[in-house]
Design an enzyme around this catalytic site. Structure first.
Site, short mmCIF file in Angstrom:
data_model
loop_
_atom_site.label_atom_id
_atom_site.label_comp_id
_atom_site.label_asym_id
_atom_site.label_seq_id
_atom_site.Cartn_x
_atom_site.Cartn_y
_atom_site.Cartn_z
N LYS A 35 1.03 -1.23 -0.19
CA LYS A 35 -0.01 0.01 0.04
C LYS A 35 0.91 1.30 -0.11
O LYS A 35 0.64 2.36 -0.64
CB LYS A 35 -0.81 0.03 1.25
N THR A 121 -11.30 5.64 16.38
CA THR A 121 -12.36 5.88 17.42
C THR A 121 -12.23 4.51 18.51
O THR A 121 -12.21 3.67 18.05
CB THR A 121 -13.76 5.40 16.40
N ARG A 154 -17.14 12.58 7.39
CA ARG A 154 -18.10 11.45 6.79
C ARG A 154 -17.13 10.98 5.40
O ARG A 154 -16.77 11.65 4.60
CB ARG A 154 -19.18 12.29 6.44
N LYS A 204 -16.92 11.39 20.96
CA LYS A 204 -16.94 10.48 19.49
C LYS A 204 -18.06 9.38 19.50
O LYS A 204 -19.07 9.70 18.66
CB LYS A 204 -15.83 10.00 19.57
N CYS A 260 -18.78 2.76 10.45
CA CYS A 260 -18.59 3.45 11.86
C CYS A 260 -20.07 3.35 12.75
O CYS A 260 -20.11 2.75 13.89
CB CYS A 260 -18.60 4.97 11.49
N LYS A 263 -20.86 -0.18 14.08
CA LYS A 263 -19.83 -0.59 15.17
C LYS A 263 -19.99 0.14 16.37
O LYS A 263 -19.76 -0.37 17.32
CB LYS A 263 -18.53 -0.26 14.31
N LYS A 320 -23.29 4.38 0.98
CA LYS A 320 -23.79 5.92 0.94
C LYS A 320 -23.22 6.70 -0.36
O LYS A 320 -22.41 5.68 -1.04
CB LYS A 320 -23.57 6.64 2.12
C1 UGA Z 1 -20.10 8.97 10.26
C2 UGA Z 1 -20.42 10.44 10.99
O1 UGA Z 1 -21.18 11.07 10.18
C3 UGA Z 1 -19.05 11.18 11.01
O2 UGA Z 1 -19.28 12.16 11.69
C4 UGA Z 1 -17.95 10.22 11.63
O3 UGA Z 1 -16.58 10.88 11.71
C5 UGA Z 1 -17.95 8.94 10.96
O4 UGA Z 1 -19.16 8.28 10.98
C6 UGA Z 1 -16.79 8.10 11.74
O5 UGA Z 1 -17.02 7.59 12.93
O6 UGA Z 1 -15.60 7.88 11.04
P1 UGA Z 1 -19.89 7.85 7.77
O7 UGA Z 1 -20.05 6.64 8.43
O8 UGA Z 1 -18.83 8.22 6.78
O9 UGA Z 1 -19.71 8.92 8.90
O10 UGA Z 1 -21.28 8.34 6.82
P2 UGA Z 1 -22.57 9.15 7.24
O11 UGA Z 1 -22.81 10.29 6.34
O12 UGA Z 1 -22.91 9.57 8.53
O13 UGA Z 1 -23.61 7.98 6.84
C7 UGA Z 1 -23.80 6.88 7.64
C8 UGA Z 1 -25.00 6.10 7.09
O14 UGA Z 1 -26.24 6.57 7.59
C9 UGA Z 1 -25.17 5.68 5.63
O15 UGA Z 1 -25.26 4.34 5.51
C10 UGA Z 1 -26.32 6.82 5.14
O16 UGA Z 1 -26.81 6.34 3.99
C11 UGA Z 1 -27.22 6.54 6.40
N1 UGA Z 1 -28.07 7.83 6.58
C12 UGA Z 1 -27.23 9.01 6.89
C13 UGA Z 1 -29.36 7.99 6.29
O17 UGA Z 1 -30.10 6.82 6.12
N2 UGA Z 1 -30.11 8.96 6.71
C14 UGA Z 1 -29.61 10.25 6.73
O18 UGA Z 1 -30.39 11.28 7.16
C15 UGA Z 1 -28.19 10.02 7.03
#
Ligand code: UGA
Length: 432
Positions: A35, A121, A154, A204, A260, A263, A320
Site C-alpha cells: 500500500k 474511534t 464523513r 465521539k 462507523c 460498530k 452511501k
Molecule cells: C459517520 C459520521 O457521520 C461522521 O461524523 C464520523 O466521523 C464517521 O461516521 C466516523 O465515525 O468515522 P460515515 O459513516 O462516513 O460518517 O457516513 P454518514 O454520512 O454518517 O452515513 C452513515 C449511514 O447513515 C449511511 O448508510 C447513510 O446512508 C445513512 N444515513 C445518513 C441515512 O440513512 N439517513 C440520513 O439522513 C443520513
C-alpha cells in the site's frame, strides 16, 4: 509542525493530507508495504472526492511522504497520530489490538518528548491504556503525552469535513500538549474544545450514536407516515427547520450502514454494559434500523409476490453516496436478501462496483452493469439502494420503457412521488 500519522485508511490518509495542505510537514506510515508503494506511486486506494489531487499536490510540494517504518515517522515528528482500525468483535466490543501494537512500537522508538494522539474511534479510557503501554515498553523513559483527538469526517465528504470542521476536540491529561495541538489546528479556523481525555473519547461515541438515533427516529416516524398517509419528507422538513433539531440526518430510508455507525453503536452499548448501564435506547436504534430493511423487503414482496426467477435492477451498492466503500452496506445486504429469495439481479454503482464484486460475486444471478442507463433493461422492477445524486438524473421515460412493468422501489426517497406517478410508475418509497 512536523507530524506523523500511523495508519493510511480513510481517517489517516485524509487527515495527513489535509494537515499537509495547511502547511504542516507530514509523514504517513502504514505497515502494509504494498500500500505504501502504491501511495508513493501516486495511486490512492480509496475513492474520496478531491483526495487524489490533494495528495499529488502535497507530495510534489515536499510536505507529504509515505513510509512503512514507524521509527522513521516517529523520529522525524513532534506529534504522532494513531489512526489505525478498531474493528468490531463478535460480542460488540472493539478489537484494540492494532492500537496496542502501535503503542508498543511507538514506545520502542521514543528518544525525545513526543505528543501521541489517538485519532481512531476508541472506547472511553483507551487513552489511559495507551499511556500505560507506552510507559511500560519505552526503554528510554523519555517524557511523552497522550492526547485524544477524535475524528468527525464523513466518507464521501472527508476532505470538506476536515478542511472545514464544525469543531475540533482535544482531550488532554496535562496542559503541556495543548499549545502544539492548537498550532496544528489553527489554520482550520474551527472552534476548539479542550477537555479531559475521557470526555473527548466519549464525545465521539456519543455523537455517532446520536446521529444514528436521529436516523432511526425518522425511520420510525416513516412507519407512522405510511400507516396514516403522511409524507415523511414533509415531516422531516417541518421538524428540521427547528434549529434545535436541524434537517440533517433526518432522511428516512433502508437504514444506516458503513464502518462507523453499526460498530460504534454496538461498542457504546457494550461500554455502557461494562459500567452497569443498560443503554436500551440505543438497542432500540439498532432494532429500528434492522426493521427498516425488513419493511422494505416486505414492500417488494407485497408488490411482486414471488421473487424467485424475477429480474430486479439495483441502483447503488456503496453504503452511501460519494464513496466506494461497501462495508456494512445496506445495499449489499438488500442484494443478498433478494438473492436468497431467488431473484436475479442487475446491479450498478457509480464507484463501488469493484469493491462490491469481492463481497457480492458476479455470476448467474448477479450481473454488474457498467452503464446506469442499461440497468433496468428487461427487469420486473428497479430498486434504489444508495442515495447517489446521479440516480436522480436518470432518464425515467427510458427506464419505464425498459422495465417489463413500470415499478420502482426507492429505498432512499430520491425521486419526487407526484412526478413518478405522473410518469406512470408504480412508485414505492419509504414513509411516503
Ligand atoms: C459517520 C459520521 O457521520 C461522521 O461524523 C464520523 O466521523 C464517521 O461516521 C466516523 O465515525 O468515522 P460515515 O459513516 O462516513 O460518517 O457516513 P454518514 O454520512 O454518517 O452515513 C452513515 C449511514 O447513515 C449511511 O448508510 C447513510 O446512508 C445513512 N444515513 C445518513 C441515512 O440513512 N439517513 C440520513 O439522513 C443520513
Amino acid at each position: 509542525m512536523r507530524l506523523c500519522i500511523i495508519g493510511t485508511g480513510y481517517v489517516g490518509l485524509v487527515t495527513g493530507t489535509c494537515f499537509a495542505e495547511v502547511g504542516h510537514q507530514v509523514i504517513c506510515v502504514d505497515n502494509n508495504e504494498a500500500k505504501v508503494r502504491q501511495l508513493q506511486a501516486g495511486q490512492i486506494p480509496i475513492y474520496e472526492p478531491g483526495l487524489d489531487e490533494l495528495v499529488a499536490r502535497n507530495v510534489a510540494a515536499g510536505r507529504l511522504r509515505f513510509t512503512h517504518k514507524i521509527a522513521d515517522g516517529v523520529e522525524n515528528s513532534e506529534v504522532v497520530f494513531i489512526a489505525v482500525p478498531t474493528p468490531p468483535q463478535a460480542d460488540g466490543s472493539v478489537d484494540l489490538s492494532f492500537i496496542e501494537g502501535v503503542a508498543r512500537e511507538i514506545a520502542g522508538c521514543l528518544t525525545s518528548y513526543k505528543i501521541i494522539v489517538d485519532k481512531s474511534t476508541v472506547p472511553v479510557r483507551t487513552g489511559d491504556k495507551v499511556r500505560e503501554t507506552i510507559h511500560r515498553y519505552s526503554r528510554s523513559k523519555v517524557e511523552f503525552d497522550v492526547v485524544s483527538n477524535p475524528e468527525f469526517l464523513r466518507e464521501g465528504f472527508a476532505v470538506e469535513d476536515l478542511m472545514k470542521p464544525d469543531r475540533v476536540v482535544i482531550g488532554v491529561l496535562t496542559q503541556r500538549p495543548v499549545i502544539a495541538m492548537r498550532e496544528i489546528y489553527e489554520p482550520f479556523n474551527a472552534p476548539i474544545i479542550v477537555t479531559d481525555i475521557h470526555s473527548a473519547e466519549l464525545i465521539k461515541h456519543a455523537a455517532n450514536s446520536f446521529l444514528a438515533l436521529k436516523i432511526s427516529y425518522i425511520n420510525a416516524v416513516s412507519v407512522l407516515c405510511e400507516a396514516t398517509g403522511a409524507d415523511v419528507v414533509e415531516v422531516a422538513n417541518g421538524m428540521g427547520l427547528d434549529k434545535r433539531i436541524g434537517r440533517q440526518f433526518l432522511n428516512a430510508g433502508i437504514g444506516f450502514g458503513g464502518s462507523c455507525f453499526p460498530k460504534d453503536l454496538s461498542a457504546f452499548i457494550k461500554i455502557s454494559e461494562q459500567v452497569g448501564f443498560d443503554f436500551q435506547l440505543l438497542k432500540e436504534v439498532q432494532s429500528i434500523n434492522a426493521g427498516q430493511m425488513d419493511r422494505f423487503l416486505k414492500k417488494i414482496t407485497d408488490t411482486l409476490w414471488v421473487l424467485k426467477g424475477k429480474r430486479l435492477g439495483v441502483l447503488g451498492l456503496a453504503f452511501k453516496q460519494n464513496t466506494d466503500d461497501v462495508r456494512m452496506s445496506p445495499a449489499i445486504d438488500l442484494c443478498r436478501r433478494l438473492l436468497a429469495e431467488g431473484a436475479r439481479l442487475r446491479v450498478h454503482d457509480p464507484k463501488a462496483m469493484e469493491k462490491a464484486r469481492a463481497v457480492l460475486p458476479p455470476g448467474d444471478n448477479v450481473e454488474y452493469i457498467d452503464d446506469l442507463h442499461e440497468v433496468a433493461e428487461g427487469c420486473d422492477a428497479l430498486l434504489v439502494a444508495t442515495e447517489w445524486p446521479e440516480f436522480t438524473r436518470i432518464d425515467l421515460d427510458r427506464v419505464r420503457r425498459q422495465l417489463s412493468h413500470p415499478i420502482l422501489f426507492d429505498g432512499r426517497n430520491l425521486f419526487d412521488r407526484a412526478e413518478m406517478e405522473r410518469l406512470g410508475f408504480i412508485y414505492k418509497s419509504v414513509g411516503r
